[in-house]
Design a protein around this motif. Structure first.
Motif, PDB file in Angstrom:
ATOM      1  N   ASN A 120      -5.382  92.627  32.593  1.00 21.09           N
ATOM      2  CA  ASN A 120      -4.242  92.258  31.744  1.00 21.09           C
ATOM      3  C   ASN A 120      -3.359  93.443  31.367  1.00 21.09           C
ATOM      4  O   ASN A 120      -2.789  93.481  30.281  1.00 21.09           O
ATOM      5  N   SER A 122      -0.081  95.437  31.349  1.00 30.77           N
ATOM      6  CA  SER A 122       1.355  95.299  31.582  1.00 30.77           C
ATOM      7  C   SER A 122       2.046  96.553  31.078  1.00 30.77           C
ATOM      8  O   SER A 122       1.850  96.956  29.929  1.00 30.77           O
ATOM      9  N   LYS A 124       4.967  96.840  30.293  1.00 34.17           N
ATOM     10  CA  LYS A 124       6.043  96.502  29.361  1.00 34.17           C
ATOM     11  C   LYS A 124       5.559  96.082  27.977  1.00 34.17           C
ATOM     12  O   LYS A 124       6.205  96.386  26.976  1.00 34.17           O
ATOM     13  N   ASN A 127      -1.205  93.899  25.284  1.00 31.86           N
ATOM     14  CA  ASN A 127      -1.800  92.572  25.173  1.00 31.86           C
ATOM     15  C   ASN A 127      -2.184  92.234  23.731  1.00 31.86           C
ATOM     16  O   ASN A 127      -2.514  91.094  23.421  1.00 31.86           O
TER      17      ASN A 127
END
Length: 369
Positions: A120, A122, A124, A127
């Motif tokens: 998970n 990312s 950007k 989480n």
């Protein structure tokens, strides 16, 4: 009733937070809630409704805002506002190369290619927020929603006390910006590594270069985001100091591993001395302060180890849980709610000073039996 209204706990009745220090006045004044209501709360909601967690989070933000160097201040604020693993960009297209290089050095023992980075990820968006993450693994220190915030706040306060005392006793200033930044960021990737699972427990951590993966990944993140070398070095020293050759091997190894992930030359970046065998010379005193400040775990790890079985006992005796329930979402929601509101340290102190019956009464004040 709105969840935020429902959980207006009085665990922290008053708080005064300033850039120079933190003072929290704890009083036990609770609104009761039930076990079934615990199950409906997310880890983020638990953290947001904890006075201890939110005051710690405010303190961390205040200290970050007090960093004088504008570039460093913005970088630290950006990271804690959204601890997304931007290092994923640095690894993109070269994951196999990174894995092979780390494996060749013996730094990924027992960790497969598919799992050497947490899931998970990312570049950007994190989480979960910084303030909702646990402070460590689910049987270790500060293992509750918001534990990272309380752990980091205490460590920053400890580091600043050392900073002040070096000035008071020896008459010189360390670089306060480095001390604050390195300590705030020392566990920056715990929100990624210790993700909350569906059953209410947190993700198990892999080892990387001989330590918990969060440490190396956090240093790599700071490098990717262009933080000054002295901050990255001090951050790397949180898990060990460079005072003796055997101890210094740890920070050197972690900086090398982080540099592989971040795709930089550690010597050119200023992370290691010219020969690549030691930290930059002369060795930074701020690095030692970061290491000394990150010693909250010395007490908090055993406190968790002793308190969790007491909570299991209370859960079975007073809340009708079976032994099987203790490894299920039912118990995890219960302990997460209690620990996030009262903190493991405050509960352990209560049990140590006044006994298990006092602990039981405190738990009943948070979750209606």
């Amino acid at each position: 009733m709105e969840r935020r209204e429902f959980l207006k706990m009085g665990i922290i009745a008053g708080a005064a937070v300033a850039a120079s220090g933190m003072s929290v006045l704890a009083e036990a004044s609770y609104t009761e809630f039930t076990l079934s209501e615990c199950r409906k709360l997310t880890p983020q909601q638990m953290a947001e409704n904890s006075g201890a967690v939110m005051e710690s989070w405010k303190y961390i933000q205040a200290q970050a805002a007090g960093i004088k160097n504008p570039g460093l201040r913005k970088a630290v604020q950006d990271i804690i506002a959204n601890p997304a693993p931007r290092l994923m960009n640095a690894v993109s297209g070269r994951k196999k190369e990174v894995y092979k290089e780390l494996e060749k050095n013996g730094w990924l023992k027992g960790v497969s290619y598919d799992t050497f980075l947490p899931e998970n990820g990312s570049a950007k968006q994190a989480n979960q927020p910084f303030y909702s993450a646990p402070g460590s693994g689910y049987s270790s220190h500060h293992c509750y929603p918001g534990g990272l915030a309380t752990h980091t706040a205490l460590n920053v306060e400890m580091s600043l006390a050392l900073y002040d005392n070096y000035k008071k006793i020896y008459g010189f200033d360390l670089d306060r910006d480095v001390v604050v930044a390195a300590q705030i960021l020392h566990d920056l990737h715990k929100p990624w590594v210790f993700q909350w699972q569906k059953d209410g427990s947190s993700r198990n951590e892999n080892k990387l270069a001989g330590t918990g993966e969060h440490h190396v990944l956090g240093v790599a993140e700071s490098i990717v985001r262009g933080l000054p070398a002295e901050v990255c070095v001090a951050q790397a020293c949180a898990h060990n100091h460079p005072g003796f050759s055997k101890d210094e091997e740890g920070p050197v190894r972690w900086l090398k591993a982080a540099s592989i992930i971040a795709d930089v030359d550690p010597v050119k970046y200023g992370l290691l001395a010219a020969d690549g065998k030691t930290l930059p010379l002369q060795r930074s005193m701020e690095a030692f302060v970061t290491h000394l400040g990150d010693h909250d775990w010395v007490l908090t790890v055993p406190a968790a180890k002793w308190l969790i079985p007491a909570m299991e006992e209370i859960a079975m005796q007073d809340y009708g849980m079976s032994k099987a329930d203790l490894k299920s979402a039912k118990f995890y929601a219960f302990r997460n709610a209690v620990f996030s509101q009262a903190t493991i340290m405050a509960l352990y102190h209560l049990m140590q000073k006044d006994g298990k019956e006092a602990l039981r009464k405190q738990v009943h004040a948070i979750v209606k039996a």
